[in-house]
Design a protein around this motif. Structure first.
Motif, mmCIF file in Angstrom:
data_model
loop_
_atom_site.group_PDB
_atom_site.id
_atom_site.type_symbol
_atom_site.label_atom_id
_atom_site.label_comp_id
_atom_site.label_asym_id
_atom_site.label_seq_id
_atom_site.Cartn_x
_atom_site.Cartn_y
_atom_site.Cartn_z
ATOM 1 N N ARG A 99 20.965 -8.422 17.257
ATOM 2 C CA ARG A 99 20.656 -7.382 18.251
ATOM 3 C C ARG A 99 21.167 -7.764 19.633
ATOM 4 O O ARG A 99 21.590 -6.899 20.406
ATOM 5 N N ALA A 100 21.139 -9.056 19.961
ATOM 6 C CA ALA A 100 21.694 -9.499 21.240
ATOM 7 C C ALA A 100 23.205 -9.286 21.292
ATOM 8 O O ALA A 100 23.756 -8.844 22.305
ATOM 9 N N LEU A 101 23.868 -9.584 20.201
ATOM 10 C CA LEU A 101 25.313 -9.369 20.144
ATOM 11 C C LEU A 101 25.662 -7.892 20.306
ATOM 12 O O LEU A 101 26.665 -7.536 20.935
ATOM 13 N N ALA A 102 24.813 -7.022 19.773
ATOM 14 C CA ALA A 102 25.060 -5.582 19.903
ATOM 15 C C ALA A 102 24.966 -5.129 21.353
ATOM 16 O O ALA A 102 25.598 -4.144 21.744
ATOM 17 N N VAL A 103 24.191 -5.847 22.165
ATOM 18 C CA VAL A 103 24.101 -5.541 23.590
ATOM 19 C C VAL A 103 25.312 -6.083 24.344
ATOM 20 O O VAL A 103 25.877 -5.422 25.217
ATOM 21 N N ILE A 104 25.742 -7.277 23.987
ATOM 22 C CA ILE A 104 26.763 -7.995 24.756
ATOM 23 C C ILE A 104 28.183 -7.544 24.412
ATOM 24 O O ILE A 104 29.005 -7.298 25.297
ATOM 25 N N GLU A 105 28.480 -7.439 23.136
ATOM 26 C CA GLU A 105 29.874 -7.321 22.708
ATOM 27 C C GLU A 105 30.583 -6.041 23.135
ATOM 28 O O GLU A 105 31.811 -6.076 23.331
ATOM 29 N N PRO A 106 29.919 -4.902 23.303
ATOM 30 C CA PRO A 106 30.664 -3.716 23.749
ATOM 31 C C PRO A 106 31.371 -3.899 25.090
ATOM 32 O O PRO A 106 32.365 -3.212 25.359
ATOM 33 N N GLY A 107 30.919 -4.823 25.910
ATOM 34 C CA GLY A 107 31.563 -5.049 27.197
ATOM 35 C C GLY A 107 32.663 -6.087 27.179
ATOM 36 O O GLY A 107 33.239 -6.399 28.226
ATOM 37 N N LEU A 108 32.974 -6.635 26.002
ATOM 38 C CA LEU A 108 33.987 -7.689 25.908
ATOM 39 C C LEU A 108 35.329 -7.128 25.459
ATOM 40 O O LEU A 108 35.387 -6.240 24.602
ATOM 41 N N PRO A 143 29.891 -6.335 34.422
ATOM 42 C CA PRO A 143 28.624 -6.142 33.706
ATOM 43 C C PRO A 143 27.817 -7.442 33.657
ATOM 44 O O PRO A 143 28.348 -8.514 33.382
ATOM 45 N N LEU A 144 26.537 -7.323 33.947
ATOM 46 C CA LEU A 144 25.635 -8.476 33.915
ATOM 47 C C LEU A 144 24.354 -8.047 33.214
ATOM 48 O O LEU A 144 23.701 -7.087 33.629
ATOM 49 N N HIS A 145 23.999 -8.748 32.133
ATOM 50 C CA HIS A 145 22.846 -8.381 31.318
ATOM 51 C C HIS A 145 21.798 -9.485 31.343
ATOM 52 O O HIS A 145 22.133 -10.677 31.444
ATOM 53 N N LEU A 146 20.545 -9.094 31.223
ATOM 54 C CA LEU A 146 19.440 -10.034 31.050
ATOM 55 C C LEU A 146 19.047 -9.993 29.580
ATOM 56 O O LEU A 146 18.590 -8.959 29.076
ATOM 57 N N VAL A 147 19.224 -11.107 28.875
ATOM 58 C CA VAL A 147 19.072 -11.149 27.417
ATOM 59 C C VAL A 147 18.003 -12.183 27.049
ATOM 60 O O VAL A 147 17.865 -13.216 27.700
ATOM 61 N N ASN A 148 17.290 -11.878 25.965
ATOM 62 C CA ASN A 148 16.143 -12.703 25.555
ATOM 63 C C ASN A 148 15.110 -12.731 26.679
ATOM 64 O O ASN A 148 14.421 -13.732 26.911
ATOM 65 N N ALA A 169 21.975 -4.196 31.361
ATOM 66 C CA ALA A 169 21.031 -4.050 30.255
ATOM 67 C C ALA A 169 19.976 -5.134 30.353
ATOM 68 O O ALA A 169 20.237 -6.231 30.857
ATOM 69 N N VAL A 170 18.793 -4.818 29.851
ATOM 70 C CA VAL A 170 17.719 -5.796 29.700
ATOM 71 C C VAL A 170 17.315 -5.789 28.234
ATOM 72 O O VAL A 170 16.807 -4.785 27.729
ATOM 73 N N ALA A 171 17.588 -6.878 27.541
ATOM 74 C CA ALA A 171 17.233 -7.019 26.124
ATOM 75 C C ALA A 171 16.040 -7.966 26.054
ATOM 76 O O ALA A 171 16.189 -9.183 26.185
ATOM 77 N N ALA A 172 14.845 -7.396 25.890
ATOM 78 C CA ALA A 172 13.605 -8.150 26.023
ATOM 79 C C ALA A 172 13.146 -8.726 24.690
ATOM 80 O O ALA A 172 13.464 -8.209 23.614
ATOM 81 N N GLN A 173 12.342 -9.789 24.787
ATOM 82 C CA GLN A 173 11.802 -10.405 23.584
ATOM 83 C C GLN A 173 10.753 -9.521 22.918
ATOM 84 O O GLN A 173 10.629 -9.515 21.694
ATOM 85 N N SER A 174 9.970 -8.796 23.706
ATOM 86 C CA SER A 174 8.898 -7.978 23.151
ATOM 87 C C SER A 174 8.748 -6.701 23.959
ATOM 88 O O SER A 174 9.253 -6.596 25.090
ATOM 89 N N ALA A 175 8.019 -5.754 23.396
ATOM 90 C CA ALA A 175 7.758 -4.512 24.122
ATOM 91 C C ALA A 175 6.949 -4.779 25.382
ATOM 92 O O ALA A 175 7.156 -4.118 26.416
ATOM 93 N N ASP A 176 6.027 -5.743 25.336
ATOM 94 C CA ASP A 176 5.247 -6.087 26.521
ATOM 95 C C ASP A 176 6.140 -6.655 27.623
ATOM 96 O O ASP A 176 5.979 -6.328 28.806
ATOM 97 N N ASP A 177 7.088 -7.524 27.242
ATOM 98 C CA ASP A 177 8.025 -8.065 28.232
ATOM 99 C C ASP A 177 8.850 -6.947 28.856
ATOM 100 O O ASP A 177 9.062 -6.924 30.077
ATOM 101 N N ALA A 178 9.332 -6.039 28.027
ATOM 102 C CA ALA A 178 10.138 -4.929 28.534
ATOM 103 C C ALA A 178 9.344 -4.075 29.511
ATOM 104 O O ALA A 178 9.842 -3.676 30.571
ATOM 105 N N GLU A 179 8.089 -3.792 29.169
ATOM 106 C CA GLU A 179 7.267 -2.945 30.036
ATOM 107 C C GLU A 179 6.955 -3.642 31.356
ATOM 108 O O GLU A 179 6.953 -3.007 32.420
ATOM 109 N N ARG A 180 6.700 -4.932 31.312
ATOM 110 C CA ARG A 180 6.433 -5.648 32.562
ATOM 111 C C ARG A 180 7.663 -5.635 33.463
ATOM 112 O O ARG A 180 7.558 -5.442 34.685
ATOM 113 N N LEU A 181 8.840 -5.849 32.896
ATOM 114 C CA LEU A 181 10.062 -5.808 33.693
ATOM 115 C C LEU A 181 10.328 -4.400 34.220
ATOM 116 O O LEU A 181 10.693 -4.216 35.386
ATOM 117 N N ARG A 182 10.125 -3.397 33.383
ATOM 118 C CA ARG A 182 10.360 -2.014 33.805
ATOM 119 C C ARG A 182 9.426 -1.620 34.946
ATOM 120 O O ARG A 182 9.793 -0.837 35.825
#
Length: 436
Positions: free
Chosen positions: A415-424, A151-156, A183-196
Motif C-alpha cells: 500500500r505504501a508503494l501504491a502511494v509513492i510509485e505514481p510520482g516516480l 511531491p513530498l509524502h508522509l508515509v507510515n 499524501a499522508v499514508a497513516a498507520q491507522s485510522a486514528d493516526d489519520a484522524e489526528r493528523l487531519r
C-alpha cells in the motif's frame, strides 16, 4: 498569522544555531560521531552529483530506519534506475542504515530546518520525490518542496494523542505545512484522524489513506537468526531472557528488582543507545553481577556469566533469536515503548511495562492476541519473567500468537508503494513487492 508564525519559527532557528552547535559538541563527548559532518547539518555536502533521478527517504533515527527497511529493499529492487538517498538526523540512525543497506543507498544528514540549508539540500540532490517517515513535519522543508513542485509524502505516519497536543500549540505553523504535503499514508485510522484534525477548516490538504504499519512487513535476516541460535547454544541449558532497547533509568530499576527477586538463567541486556553501553556496564559492576560484553565475546565460547551486555549495533534479531522471552525497553519509564513487532515476528514472547503511547494500537492488538503481557512496574515484569520461564507451553503459545499477529497485519508495504510509485519516473518493469 500563518506567515508570521513561519517567520518567527525561522528566526528562532537562526538564533538557536549557536545553541545547536553547542548541543552537537556536548553530545560528541559521549558519541564522537556527533562532532562529524557538521556541514551536512547545514546543507553542505561533499558527495559528487549524479545524473540518475533521485528518490529521497527520510528516517530520523534507528527505529524509523529499521521500519523503512522493507520499503527501501522494495524500491531498490523495483527502481534500479533511481539513486536512493536516505537521510537521518542521528549518527546511530546513519550507522543502522549502513549496516542494513551497505553501499546500495546514499546516506546524508537532513539539514536543520533553516531556509538556506533546506535550499542547499534540494539544490544538491534535486530529488524527484520525497518520503518522510512516521512523524517528521519540518515546515520550511515542506514549503520549499512544494514551491519547487516536488511531491513530498508522509508515509507510515503516526501521531499519538500526546504529540497531537503539542502540535496543536503550534497549529498556525503546522497546519499550512501539512496542507502542502502530497499524501499522508497513516498507520491507522486514528493516526489519520489526528493528523487531519491539524488542518485548517476548509483546507483540502493532502490525500489521506490508511496503509497499516510498515513494521509488520519486517523480515528478520536469516543470518542474524542463525547467529542468535548459535549464541543460544553457548548459554547451555539455562533459560535466556532479554531486555531489549532499554532506556536511561530503566536498567537500574530492573537490576534493583532483580536483586529483590533473583531469576536464574542468563540475562541479555541491550541498551537502546550505544553512548550508554559504558554507563550500563558500570551499573552491572556496581551491583556485583558477573557480566561479559558481546564485543569481547566470539559468540561460541560458553557463557557462564550472569549477564551478556549487548554492546553491538545491528544484531537485535540475533539477540531475539537467542532469547526465550523479551522485556521491551522504553515501556517501563515514560518513553512510550519501542517496537514489539520484531520480537513477535521472530516468535519471542513479549513483556511490556505501562508506557506504550508510541505503539498504542500494536500493544492493544498484541495483548488481545496473547502475544504480549503487561505489568505496572519492574517487580511486576520480573514476576512475569519468572512465571513464563517456568512455563514452556505458555511461552510457545505466546510465540505462535505473535507470529500470527504479524502475518495478519502484513501488507502495508504494497500500500505504501501504491502511494509513492505514481510520482516516480518509469525506469523499467517494476517487479512485485514481497513482504515475506
Amino acid at each position: 498569522m500563518n506567515r508570521a508564525a513561519r517567520c518567527l519559527y525561522t528566526l528562532i532557528w537562526w538564533l538557536a544555531t549557536p545553541l545547536v552547535l553547542g548541543y552537537l559538541w556536548r553530545r560528541g563527548r559521549r558519541q564522537p560521531e556527533y562532532r562529524r559532518d557538521w556541514g551536512e547539518r547545514f546543507g553542505r555536502y561533499e558527495a559528487p552529483a549524479q545524473s540518475r533521478p533521485t528518490l529521497w527517504l527520510h528516517a530520523v533515527s534507528v527505529g524509523e530506519t529499521r521500519a523503512a527497511a522493507p520499503l527501501v529493499e522494495a524500491l531498490l529492487q523495483r527502481h534500479p534506475g533511481h539513486r536512493l538517498l536516505l537521510t537521518q538526523m542521528t549518527p546511530t540512525g546513519r550507522a543502522t542504515a549502513r549496516q542494513l543497506f551497505g553501499e546500495r543507498v546514499e546516506l546524508a544528514y537532513l539539514p536543520y530546518d533553516r531556509p538556506d540549508a533546506v535550499a542547499r539540500f534540494l539544490d544538491r540532490f534535486r530529488p524527484e520525490l520525497g518520503v518522510l517517515l512516521e512523524t517528521e513535519l519540518w515546515p520550511n522543508l515542506i514549503h520549499a518542496c512544494a514551491e519547487r513542485g516536488m511531491p513530498l509524502h508522509l508515509v507510515n505516519a503516526r501521531l499519538s494523542e500526546r504529540s497531537l497536543a503539542g502540535y496543536r500549540r503550534v497549529r498556525g505553523l503546522i497546519a499550512p505545512a501539512l496542507a502542502r504535503l502530497g499524501a499522508v499514508a497513516a498507520q491507522s485510522a486514528d493516526d489519520a484522524e489526528r493528523l487531519r484534525s491539524l488542518l485548517d477548516p476548509g483546507t483540502s490538504g493532502p490525500v489521506f489513506s490508511v496503509i497499516g504499519n510498515l513494521k509488520y512487513d519486517f523480515a528478520a535476516d536469516p543470518a542474524l537468526v542463525a547467529r542468535g541460535q548459535t549464541w543460544r547454544a553457548a548459554a547451555g541449558t539455562r533459560p535466556v531472557w532479554l531486555i531489549a532497547s532499554s532506556r536511561e533509568g530503566e536498567e537500574a530499576l530492573l537490576l534493583d528488582a532483580l536483586a529483590r527477586r533473583p531469576i536464574g538463567g542468563l540475562l541479555v541486556l541491550v541498551p537502546r543507545h550505544p553512548q550508554r553501553f559504558d554507563v550500563v556496564a558500570a551499573l552491572l559492576t556496581a551491583r556485583g553481577l558477573s557480566w561479559r560484553r558481546r564485543s569481547e565475546w566470539n559468540g561460541a565460547d560458553p557463557l557462564e556469566q550472569d549477564v551478556l551486555l549487548g554492546d553491538s549495533l545491528g544484531e537485535l534479531a540475533a539477540y531475539l533469536a537467542m532469547a526465550d522471552l523479551t522485556v521491551m525497553g522504553g515501556s517501563l519509564l515514560d518513553f512510550g515503548c519501542h517496537n514489539l513487532i520484531e520480537p513477535c515476528a521472530v516468535g519471542v514472547p513479549v513483556l511490556i511495562g505501562p508506557s506504550t503511547f508510541n505503539f498504542a494500537e500494536v500493544v492493544r492488538d498484541a495483548l488481545a492476541a496473547g502475544a504480549a503481557r503487561q505489568a505496572d512496574d519492574a517487580d511486576g515484569l520480573l514476576a512475569l519473567v519468572d512465571q513464563l520461564l517456568a512455563d514452556p507451553t505458555g511461552r510457545a503459545a505466546m510465540a505462535q500468537a505473535g507470529r500470527e499477529l504479524v502475518q495478519r497485519n502484513r501488507g502495508a508495504l504494497a500500500r505504501a508503494l501504491a502511494v509513492i510509485e505514481p510520482g516516480l519516473r518509469h525506469d523499467g518493469p517494476a517487479r512485485p513487492a514481497h513482504s515475506s
